[in-house]
Design a protein around this motif. Sequence first.
Motif, PDB file in Angstrom:
ATOM      1  N   VAL A   1       0.851  -1.177   0.000  1.00 60.71           N
ATOM      2  CA  VAL A   1       0.000   0.000   0.000  1.00 60.71           C
ATOM      3  C   VAL A   1       0.890   1.231   0.000  1.00 60.71           C
ATOM      4  O   VAL A   1       2.053   1.184   0.407  1.00 60.71           O
ATOM      5  N   SER A   2       0.324   2.324  -0.466  1.00 58.16           N
ATOM      6  CA  SER A   2       0.997   3.607  -0.442  1.00 58.16           C
ATOM      7  C   SER A   2       0.154   4.531   0.421  1.00 58.16           C
ATOM      8  O   SER A   2      -1.022   4.745   0.148  1.00 58.16           O
ATOM      9  N   ILE A   3       0.767   5.072   1.481  1.00 55.91           N
ATOM     10  CA  ILE A   3       0.035   5.860   2.472  1.00 55.91           C
ATOM     11  C   ILE A   3       0.567   7.284   2.484  1.00 55.91           C
ATOM     12  O   ILE A   3       1.773   7.506   2.550  1.00 55.91           O
ATOM     13  N   TRP A   4      -0.344   8.241   2.452  1.00 59.08           N
ATOM     14  CA  TRP A   4       0.024   9.650   2.530  1.00 59.08           C
ATOM     15  C   TRP A   4       0.106  10.035   3.998  1.00 59.08           C
ATOM     16  O   TRP A   4      -0.864   9.907   4.743  1.00 59.08           O
ATOM     17  N   THR A   5       1.276  10.499   4.445  1.00 57.92           N
ATOM     18  CA  THR A   5       1.487  10.895   5.829  1.00 57.92           C
ATOM     19  C   THR A   5       1.849  12.376   5.889  1.00 57.92           C
ATOM     20  O   THR A   5       2.015  13.028   4.860  1.00 57.92           O
ATOM     21  N   LEU A   6       2.011  12.904   7.075  1.00 56.91           N
ATOM     22  CA  LEU A   6       2.393  14.294   7.245  1.00 56.91           C
ATOM     23  C   LEU A   6       3.795  14.566   6.707  1.00 56.91           C
ATOM     24  O   LEU A   6       4.101  15.671   6.280  1.00 56.91           O
ATOM     25  N   SER A   7       4.657  13.566   6.735  1.00 57.55           N
ATOM     26  CA  SER A   7       6.023  13.740   6.242  1.00 57.55           C
ATOM     27  C   SER A   7       6.186  13.269   4.805  1.00 57.55           C
ATOM     28  O   SER A   7       7.301  13.053   4.348  1.00 57.55           O
ATOM     29  N   GLY A   8       5.109  13.103   4.073  1.00 59.68           N
ATOM     30  CA  GLY A   8       5.174  12.674   2.676  1.00 59.68           C
ATOM     31  C   GLY A   8       4.538  11.305   2.486  1.00 59.68           C
ATOM     32  O   GLY A   8       4.025  10.699   3.416  1.00 59.68           O
ATOM     33  N   ARG A   9       4.600  10.833   1.254  1.00 59.81           N
ATOM     34  CA  ARG A   9       3.988   9.552   0.922  1.00 59.81           C
ATOM     35  C   ARG A   9       4.944   8.410   1.228  1.00 59.81           C
ATOM     36  O   ARG A   9       6.098   8.440   0.858  1.00 59.81           O
ATOM     37  N   MET A  10       4.422   7.401   1.964  1.00 59.44           N
ATOM     38  CA  MET A  10       5.184   6.181   2.231  1.00 59.44           C
ATOM     39  C   MET A  10       4.764   5.157   1.181  1.00 59.44           C
ATOM     40  O   MET A  10       3.607   4.747   1.139  1.00 59.44           O
ATOM     41  N   LYS A  11       5.709   4.763   0.337  1.00 59.31           N
ATOM     42  CA  LYS A  11       5.394   3.833  -0.744  1.00 59.31           C
ATOM     43  C   LYS A  11       5.886   2.432  -0.404  1.00 59.31           C
ATOM     44  O   LYS A  11       6.805   2.254   0.381  1.00 59.31           O
ATOM     45  N   GLN A  12       5.259   1.452  -1.013  1.00 55.58           N
ATOM     46  CA  GLN A  12       5.620   0.040  -0.910  1.00 55.58           C
ATOM     47  C   GLN A  12       5.647  -0.456   0.540  1.00 55.58           C
ATOM     48  O   GLN A  12       6.565  -1.132   0.969  1.00 55.58           O
ATOM     49  N   VAL A  13       4.606  -0.129   1.287  1.00 52.95           N
ATOM     50  CA  VAL A  13       4.430  -0.664   2.637  1.00 52.95           C
ATOM     51  C   VAL A  13       3.732  -2.020   2.487  1.00 52.95           C
ATOM     52  O   VAL A  13       2.611  -2.090   1.977  1.00 52.95           O
TER      53      VAL A  13
END
Length: 167
Positions: A46-58
């Motif tokens: 999954v790719s999650i949008w966080t406060l510090s940017g997008r976390m990809k390939q989780v």
Amino acid sequence: LKAGNLGKPSSKRYRRAVEKPIAFRREGAQPYDDRMLSWQYTERTVSIWTLSGRMKQVAFTAAPEHVARLALYRRGESDLLFRDGMWFLIATCEVPEAALNTSVTQFLGIDLGIVNIATTSDGQTMAGRRLNRGRLRERVLRQKLQKKNTPSAKRRLKKRRRKEARR
């Protein structure tokens, strides 16, 4: 505060809001909709949008049939929550209802209780010496750990709570 909904800066409500910062509950869930969360089912990431940017390939784990069901029927928002040291991503799926099975002629009802673990509608009671001994052993261990009140005892209590709930 800027809108003035809590009164003047000298008011009690205003001061209380300023003194206590906004914080999320530890057991609370963070909702994500399709704009903030994207699923890659084939790669199981999954790719999650966080406060510090997008976390990809989780990476996420699921049984193959659950991944297929997720790809077909996932709708709406998903919730990210932290429980017992692990992260869980809970997705909402709208699965169509199966056709009713009208060929059923008999059924069995089960009443879950405290004294007797289960009682069936045909009168059979699920309790006994072995089962009650196990429950007593669990209760005594729980009391000892609660009395100890150390960090490791609390950690073990949390682990036991999950185990007892599964049983």
